[in-house]
Write an enzyme that holds these catalytic residues in place. Structure first.
Site, PDB file in Angstrom:
ATOM      1  N   GLY A  94       0.851  -1.187   0.000  1.00 33.61           N
ATOM      2  CA  GLY A  94       0.000   0.000   0.000  1.00 33.61           C
ATOM      3  C   GLY A  94       0.882   1.230   0.000  1.00 33.61           C
ATOM      4  O   GLY A  94       2.078   1.146   0.264  1.00 33.61           O
ATOM      5  N   ARG A  97       3.882   6.126   1.802  1.00 33.63           N
ATOM      6  CA  ARG A  97       4.339   7.517   1.907  1.00 33.63           C
ATOM      7  C   ARG A  97       3.834   8.352   0.734  1.00 33.63           C
ATOM      8  O   ARG A  97       4.360   9.429   0.479  1.00 33.63           O
ATOM      9  CB  ARG A  97       5.853   7.568   1.953  1.00 33.63           C
ATOM     10  CG  ARG A  97       6.505   6.879   0.761  1.00 33.63           C
ATOM     11  CD  ARG A  97       7.926   7.254   0.677  1.00 33.63           C
ATOM     12  NE  ARG A  97       8.614   6.473  -0.323  1.00 33.63           N
ATOM     13  CZ  ARG A  97       9.848   6.709  -0.686  1.00 33.63           C
ATOM     14  NH1 ARG A  97      10.510   7.683  -0.132  1.00 33.63           N
ATOM     15  NH2 ARG A  97      10.422   5.977  -1.599  1.00 33.63           N
ATOM     16  N   LYS A 117       4.327  12.315  -3.266  1.00 27.08           N
ATOM     17  CA  LYS A 117       5.187  11.235  -2.752  1.00 27.08           C
ATOM     18  C   LYS A 117       6.069  11.809  -1.643  1.00 27.08           C
ATOM     19  O   LYS A 117       6.763  12.805  -1.872  1.00 27.08           O
ATOM     20  CB  LYS A 117       6.030  10.694  -3.904  1.00 27.08           C
ATOM     21  CG  LYS A 117       6.861   9.469  -3.587  1.00 27.08           C
ATOM     22  CD  LYS A 117       7.427   8.871  -4.872  1.00 27.08           C
ATOM     23  CE  LYS A 117       8.395   7.728  -4.591  1.00 27.08           C
ATOM     24  NZ  LYS A 117       8.924   7.157  -5.847  1.00 27.08           N
ATOM     25  N   ASP A 129       8.600   6.154   7.814  1.00 24.59           N
ATOM     26  CA  ASP A 129       8.250   7.481   8.341  1.00 24.59           C
ATOM     27  C   ASP A 129       7.345   8.265   7.398  1.00 24.59           C
ATOM     28  O   ASP A 129       6.993   9.417   7.672  1.00 24.59           O
ATOM     29  CB  ASP A 129       9.526   8.296   8.624  1.00 24.59           C
ATOM     30  CG  ASP A 129      10.369   8.518   7.369  1.00 24.59           C
ATOM     31  OD1 ASP A 129       9.981   8.022   6.293  1.00 24.59           O
ATOM     32  OD2 ASP A 129      11.418   9.189   7.472  1.00 24.59           O
ATOM     33  N   GLY A 130       6.987   7.649   6.252  1.00 23.22           N
ATOM     34  CA  GLY A 130       6.091   8.322   5.315  1.00 23.22           C
ATOM     35  C   GLY A 130       6.746   9.439   4.521  1.00 23.22           C
ATOM     36  O   GLY A 130       6.081  10.158   3.780  1.00 23.22           O
ATOM     37  N   ASP A 256       4.547  -4.605  -7.681  1.00 26.93           N
ATOM     38  CA  ASP A 256       3.878  -3.356  -7.280  1.00 26.93           C
ATOM     39  C   ASP A 256       4.448  -2.168  -8.043  1.00 26.93           C
ATOM     40  O   ASP A 256       3.908  -1.065  -7.951  1.00 26.93           O
ATOM     41  CB  ASP A 256       4.007  -3.127  -5.764  1.00 26.93           C
ATOM     42  CG  ASP A 256       5.452  -3.163  -5.299  1.00 26.93           C
ATOM     43  OD1 ASP A 256       6.131  -4.172  -5.552  1.00 26.93           O
ATOM     44  OD2 ASP A 256       5.904  -2.182  -4.699  1.00 26.93           O
TER      45      ASP A 256
HETATM   46  P1  AMP Z   1       9.121   1.164  -3.337  1.00 27.38           P
HETATM   47  O1  AMP Z   1      10.375   0.402  -3.140  1.00 27.38           O
HETATM   48  O2  AMP Z   1       9.329   2.666  -3.433  1.00 27.38           O
HETATM   49  O3  AMP Z   1       8.296   0.654  -4.461  1.00 27.38           O
HETATM   50  O4  AMP Z   1       8.284   0.996  -2.003  1.00 27.38           O
HETATM   51  C1  AMP Z   1       7.834  -0.243  -1.547  1.00 27.38           C
HETATM   52  C2  AMP Z   1       6.845  -0.043  -0.424  1.00 27.38           C
HETATM   53  O5  AMP Z   1       7.451   0.552   0.713  1.00 27.38           O
HETATM   54  C3  AMP Z   1       5.658   0.836  -0.785  1.00 27.38           C
HETATM   55  O6  AMP Z   1       4.523   0.296  -0.180  1.00 27.38           O
HETATM   56  C4  AMP Z   1       6.042   2.160  -0.182  1.00 27.38           C
HETATM   57  O7  AMP Z   1       4.913   2.956   0.096  1.00 27.38           O
HETATM   58  C5  AMP Z   1       6.752   1.734   1.094  1.00 27.38           C
HETATM   59  N1  AMP Z   1       7.701   2.738   1.573  1.00 27.38           N
HETATM   60  C6  AMP Z   1       8.889   3.093   1.022  1.00 27.38           C
HETATM   61  N2  AMP Z   1       9.484   4.067   1.744  1.00 27.38           N
HETATM   62  C7  AMP Z   1       8.668   4.344   2.787  1.00 27.38           C
HETATM   63  C8  AMP Z   1       8.720   5.272   3.887  1.00 27.38           C
HETATM   64  N3  AMP Z   1       9.744   6.093   4.064  1.00 27.38           N
HETATM   65  N4  AMP Z   1       7.679   5.268   4.741  1.00 27.38           N
HETATM   66  C9  AMP Z   1       6.637   4.445   4.581  1.00 27.38           C
HETATM   67  N5  AMP Z   1       6.526   3.562   3.582  1.00 27.38           N
HETATM   68  C10 AMP Z   1       7.524   3.506   2.675  1.00 27.38           C
HETATM   69 MG    MG Z   2       6.717   1.066  -5.438  1.00 28.56          MG
END
Ligand code: AMP
Ligand code: MG
Length: 491
Positions: A94, A97, A117, A129-130, A256
């Site tokens: 999901g 962030r 983002k 930390d979002g 994803d």
């Molecule tokens: P990504 O590798 O950018 O595709 O991210 C994979 C998952 O990790 C996704 O669900 C992102 O929303 C979550 N995610 C990545 N960085 C953060 C963060 N700093 N805080 C919360 N969720 C994160």
């Molecule tokens: Mg992603």
């Protein structure tokens, strides 16, 4: 849009169709405000094409909206639910962030997702930390705009706002919010999420939504869910071929991160290959080379198989028959991919028509490039202008032999040498976002607040097929380094 004429409103024209999907697909959540938002970069041409007023959006009030400090008129902020196979392992994910503000209905009649983002915690943040760091968000801005310049389907970047807050990564870093513009954020993982929950009505609603949004012509076919599968396979085949043709390595082709729209999405540890080598990997976390350059077509096929699996209950009421039609559709991927790739390679070599020997001619060149560690982009650029220097490859007898075959092949076509060269110029970029150039731009921006290096780079990357003298500087390789270039997910 009349209110826009006053010049005091940004021109948002939101619809929120995603928020009308079954509740399981999202959580309503507002962006969390940041301390001291300051606009770092802004994409004026993109704003104009979205029907937005660049001047208003760059003002203090506009920046507050792009920072998540103020919810724009008509937006219904939400975080999307999805799942995904990350490096082969299934996880419920999901937007941890990212927050979708809504869909901007553009003057051209398009519907574009506007997503922030790095906009703060959501119910899917897990231990994150979002937030996002300034460097990686500027990097996404540069690479996504470079992809757009190359004519490759991609999400785009409207703005990056420096949040004025520090975030904790391996070291303290300035935080940022990126405004991402996408045909949608529907992913293979969104379907995996629906399938994993097992609510067939929800799955059907999602599939109908995807059809309506991206493949409306397919809605009236006999088996529209099969048509959806076939269309997504077709667009991914075309997309991955385009990546391969310019030497782009996505780096995290998790399910994803594969969009239903066929756009390139989620610029993390991605990078462009310099020397031609199918085993090239830049991402520090991809230790097994799962997402290496040469693996991208087969990984795409693997991801599409996960998509097909999630659609099975919709493809046919009889499970065996559903599997049969899914397999038949999936078998079409490699054929479509090869077709796009070979057509692209012919164009890169200035070839018209088709000859049975073409695949061997192309394959032999790539073999030589690999053997002699030839720079991928510059080799094709040199072939285009027949300035055969700068690569040790060009001095070898094997290359001279290959060149004779190539010239003979070009000699057999009715089209003029000029037409052939024009074709090559349109198909071989003079510049790509070279890693050392991207790093240099980020260094200047993040460390010194000097965005001029980044702006110069962006200007060059906006017209990669212009073949101007100013571009020559940006075509040069980095000095040979004992350490290979690494990209990090630490975002
Ligand atoms: P990504 O590798 O950018 O595709 O991210 C994979 C998952 O990790 C996704 O669900 C992102 O929303 C979550 N995610 C990545 N960085 C953060 C963060 N700093 N805080 C919360 N969720 C994160
Ligand atoms: Mg992603």
């Amino acid at each position: 849009m009349t209110e826009n004429l006053t010049g005091t409103k940004p021109g948002w024209n939101f619809d929120n169709s995603y928020a009308r999907l079954p509740e399981a697909f999202y959580s309503l959540v507002d962006p969390s405000p940041v301390r001291a938002p300051k606009l770092a970069v802004f994409n004026e041409p993109l704003a104009a094409s979205l029907g937005l007023d660049a001047t208003v959006l760059q003002s203090e009030e506009g920046t507050a909206e792009l920072a998540g400090n103020r919810v724009p008129e008509g937006a219904e902020p939400l975080a999307q639910a999805y799942a995904g196979h990350q490096f082969g392992y299934f996880t419920m994910l999901g937007d941890g962030r990212a927050i979708l503000l809504g869909e901007q209905l553009t003057p051209q009649g398009e519907r574009m997702d506007i997503q922030l983002k790095g906009a703060g915690i959501t119910p899917y943040s897990r231990r994150g930390d979002g937030r996002a760091a300034l460097g990686p968000m500027l990097r996404e801005y540069i690479i996504s705009e470079a992809m757009h310049g190359l004519g490759i389907p991609t999400t785009r970047s409207l703005a990056v706002v420096d949040s004025g807050q520090t975030i904790i990564r391996e070291e303290m870093q300035p935080g940022a919010v990126l405004t991402r513009v996408a045909a949608s954020h529907l992913r293979v993982g969104t379907f995996q999420y629906a399938a994993a929950r097992g609510e067939q009505d929800d799955l059907r609603a999602l599939a109908d939504y995807a059809l309506q949004r991206h493949y409306p012509e397919a809605t009236n076919t006999e088996n529209r869910y099969l048509a959806l599968l076939q269309e997504v396979i077709g667009r991914q085949a075309a997309l991955i071929a385009q990546w391969m043709l310019v030497g782009f390595i996505h780096g995290v082709m998790n399910t994803d991160n594969m969009a239903l729209s066929g756009e390139t999405i989620d610029y993390g540890p991605c990078a462009f290959m310099d020397r031609y080598d199918p085993a090239t990997v830049f991402s520090s976390i991809d230790t097994g080379g799962r997402y290496a350059y040469g693996n991208q077509p087969s990984i795409a096929a693997w991801n599409l198989a996960r998509f097909a699996e999630s659609l099975l209950p919709l493809l046919h009421e009889d499970e065996e028959e559903a599997v049969r039609v899914a397999e038949e559709a999936l078998a079409g991927f490699s054929e479509a991919y090869e077709r796009h790739w070979i057509a692209g390679m012919r164009a890169k070599l200035g070839l018209f028509g088709e000859e049975a020997e073409d695949p061997a001619l192309i394959g032999d060149l790539l073999k030589l490039m690999h053997q002699h560690r030839a720079d991928y982009t510059n080799t094709f650029r040199a072939l285009t202008f027949e300035t055969l220097e700068g690569e040790p490859l060009f001095g070898t007898p094997a290359f001279a032999e290959w060149q004779k075959r190539w010239q003979a092949r070009r000699g057999r076509q009715a089209e003029s040498p000029d037409a052939s060269r024009e074709r090559m110029k349109r198909s071989n970029p003079a510049v790509i976002p070279r890693n050392h150039r991207v790093e240099e731009a980020l260094e200047a921006a993040v460390r010194e607040g000097d965005y001029s290096v980044m702006h110069r780079l962006l200007a060059v990357l906006a017209c990669p097929y212009a073949h101007t003298t100013e571009q020559a500087d940006y075509a040069a390789l980095p000095p040979e380094s004992p350490r290979p270039y690494r990209t990090y997910c630490g975002t």
